[in-house]
Scaffold this motif. Structure first.
Motif, PDB file in Angstrom:
ATOM      1  N   ASP A   1      45.303  39.510  42.774  1.00  0.00           N
ATOM      2  CA  ASP A   1      44.173  40.439  42.896  1.00  0.00           C
ATOM      3  C   ASP A   1      44.698  41.863  43.025  1.00  0.00           C
ATOM      4  O   ASP A   1      45.300  42.225  44.031  1.00  0.00           O
ATOM      5  CB  ASP A   1      43.327  40.063  44.114  1.00  0.00           C
ATOM      6  CG  ASP A   1      42.046  40.854  44.207  1.00  0.00           C
ATOM      7  OD1 ASP A   1      41.815  41.747  43.364  1.00  0.00           O
ATOM      8  OD2 ASP A   1      41.257  40.571  45.128  1.00  0.00           O
ATOM      9  N   ARG A   2      44.476  42.679  41.982  1.00  0.00           N
ATOM     10  CA  ARG A   2      44.952  44.070  41.996  1.00  0.00           C
ATOM     11  C   ARG A   2      44.138  44.935  42.939  1.00  0.00           C
ATOM     12  O   ARG A   2      44.636  45.920  43.481  1.00  0.00           O
ATOM     13  CB  ARG A   2      44.885  44.674  40.598  1.00  0.00           C
ATOM     14  CG  ARG A   2      45.934  44.108  39.672  1.00  0.00           C
ATOM     15  CD  ARG A   2      45.890  44.767  38.341  1.00  0.00           C
ATOM     16  NE  ARG A   2      46.517  46.088  38.419  1.00  0.00           N
ATOM     17  CZ  ARG A   2      46.591  46.906  37.398  1.00  0.00           C
ATOM     18  NH1 ARG A   2      46.085  46.575  36.233  1.00  0.00           N
ATOM     19  NH2 ARG A   2      47.162  48.078  37.521  1.00  0.00           N
ATOM     20  N   SER A   3      42.871  44.619  43.143  1.00  0.00           N
ATOM     21  CA  SER A   3      42.032  45.454  44.000  1.00  0.00           C
ATOM     22  C   SER A   3      42.430  45.323  45.465  1.00  0.00           C
ATOM     23  O   SER A   3      42.163  46.211  46.260  1.00  0.00           O
ATOM     24  CB  SER A   3      40.554  45.086  43.825  1.00  0.00           C
ATOM     25  OG  SER A   3      40.335  43.741  44.159  1.00  0.00           O
TER      26      SER A   3
ATOM     27  N   ASP B   1      34.524  38.486  40.745  1.00  0.00           N
ATOM     28  CA  ASP B   1      34.703  39.552  39.760  1.00  0.00           C
ATOM     29  C   ASP B   1      35.708  40.561  40.297  1.00  0.00           C
ATOM     30  O   ASP B   1      35.794  40.797  41.499  1.00  0.00           O
ATOM     31  CB  ASP B   1      33.382  40.269  39.491  1.00  0.00           C
ATOM     32  CG  ASP B   1      32.374  39.399  38.765  1.00  0.00           C
ATOM     33  OD1 ASP B   1      32.742  38.296  38.326  1.00  0.00           O
ATOM     34  OD2 ASP B   1      31.218  39.829  38.637  1.00  0.00           O
ATOM     35  N   GLY B   2      36.460  41.160  39.392  1.00  0.00           N
ATOM     36  CA  GLY B   2      37.404  42.184  39.817  1.00  0.00           C
ATOM     37  C   GLY B   2      38.568  42.303  38.854  1.00  0.00           C
ATOM     38  O   GLY B   2      38.609  41.689  37.796  1.00  0.00           O
ATOM     39  N   LEU B   3      39.535  43.104  39.257  1.00  0.00           N
ATOM     40  CA  LEU B   3      40.717  43.387  38.454  1.00  0.00           C
ATOM     41  C   LEU B   3      41.879  42.532  38.961  1.00  0.00           C
ATOM     42  O   LEU B   3      42.183  42.539  40.162  1.00  0.00           O
ATOM     43  CB  LEU B   3      41.060  44.875  38.541  1.00  0.00           C
ATOM     44  CG  LEU B   3      42.166  45.386  37.646  1.00  0.00           C
ATOM     45  CD1 LEU B   3      41.846  45.127  36.173  1.00  0.00           C
ATOM     46  CD2 LEU B   3      42.365  46.866  37.867  1.00  0.00           C
ATOM     47  N   TYR B   4      42.525  41.812  38.049  1.00  0.00           N
ATOM     48  CA  TYR B   4      43.611  40.901  38.396  1.00  0.00           C
ATOM     49  C   TYR B   4      44.808  41.145  37.496  1.00  0.00           C
ATOM     50  O   TYR B   4      44.670  41.586  36.364  1.00  0.00           O
ATOM     51  CB  TYR B   4      43.166  39.438  38.240  1.00  0.00           C
ATOM     52  CG  TYR B   4      42.093  39.041  39.213  1.00  0.00           C
ATOM     53  CD1 TYR B   4      42.426  38.470  40.437  1.00  0.00           C
ATOM     54  CD2 TYR B   4      40.756  39.234  38.921  1.00  0.00           C
ATOM     55  CE1 TYR B   4      41.441  38.117  41.343  1.00  0.00           C
ATOM     56  CE2 TYR B   4      39.770  38.889  39.821  1.00  0.00           C
ATOM     57  CZ  TYR B   4      40.121  38.331  41.031  1.00  0.00           C
ATOM     58  OH  TYR B   4      39.142  37.991  41.927  1.00  0.00           O
TER      59      TYR B   4
ATOM     60  N   THR C   1      40.219  42.060  33.716  1.00  0.00           N
ATOM     61  CA  THR C   1      39.024  42.322  34.511  1.00  0.00           C
ATOM     62  C   THR C   1      38.074  41.148  34.352  1.00  0.00           C
ATOM     63  O   THR C   1      37.616  40.865  33.248  1.00  0.00           O
ATOM     64  CB  THR C   1      38.333  43.615  34.057  1.00  0.00           C
ATOM     65  OG1 THR C   1      39.250  44.697  34.194  1.00  0.00           O
ATOM     66  CG2 THR C   1      37.099  43.902  34.896  1.00  0.00           C
TER      67      THR C   1
ATOM     68  N   GLY D   1      34.549  39.529  34.851  1.00  0.00           N
ATOM     69  CA  GLY D   1      33.177  40.014  34.991  1.00  0.00           C
ATOM     70  C   GLY D   1      32.195  38.914  34.672  1.00  0.00           C
ATOM     71  O   GLY D   1      32.221  37.858  35.286  1.00  0.00           O
TER      72      GLY D   1
END
Length: 147
Positions: free
Chosen positions: A75-77, A112-115, A135, A137
């Protein structure tokens, strides 16, 4: 017994309080619409962070030479720029030489999110590692070519 003189009562009763002016009908509809919009907004914020199941298809080029496949999701976020972030999901497969399928289906349950997606492929002639930012979504099925 003593008597106290009483003052005479007024003949007119006090006027009743003025009734509030009626509100236009549109104000009640507007208040309902604002309430519904607030509930929807709060729900979207709460449900956005819930994990969703997604089907991932890994299409293997030259599948006959693949003997091992490792997939790692980070998980980048949640990283905030840190380099030592632990993976949030991982999968690994091993195959006898020449038995790997051309397409491998797996499922991940992530919000959802940036990985960061890392795919490591061990072949009979070496090992390749591919990293990419993904990403997640609205899509419930994602296909990745693996070279």
């Amino acid at each position: 017994m003593s008597s106290t003189p009483q003052e005479p009562l007024d003949d007119e009763p006090p006027p009743p309080p003025a009734a509030p002016a009626p509100r236009p009908a549109w104000t009640r509809r507007l208040a309902s619409a604002i309430l519904v919009a607030g509930v929807l907004l709060a729900g979207s914020v709460l449900f956005k962070g819930l994990p969703e199941e997604r089907e991932i298809e890994l299409r293997l080029d030259d599948a006959s030479s693949v003997v091992q496949l490792d997939v790692t999701w980070t998980d980048r976020s949640a990283s905030d720029g840190a380099a030592d972030v632990a993976p949030v999901h991982g999968s690994s497969w091993r195959f006898a030489e020449g038995t790997a399928p051309k397409a491998l289906l797996t499922k991940v349950r992530l919000p959802d999110g940036l990985y960061d997606l890392e795919i490591a492929v061990a072949r009979t002639r070496g090992r390749d590692v591919t990293s990419r930012a993904i990403t997640l979504g609205d899509a419930s099925r994602i296909t990745f070519p693996v070279r």
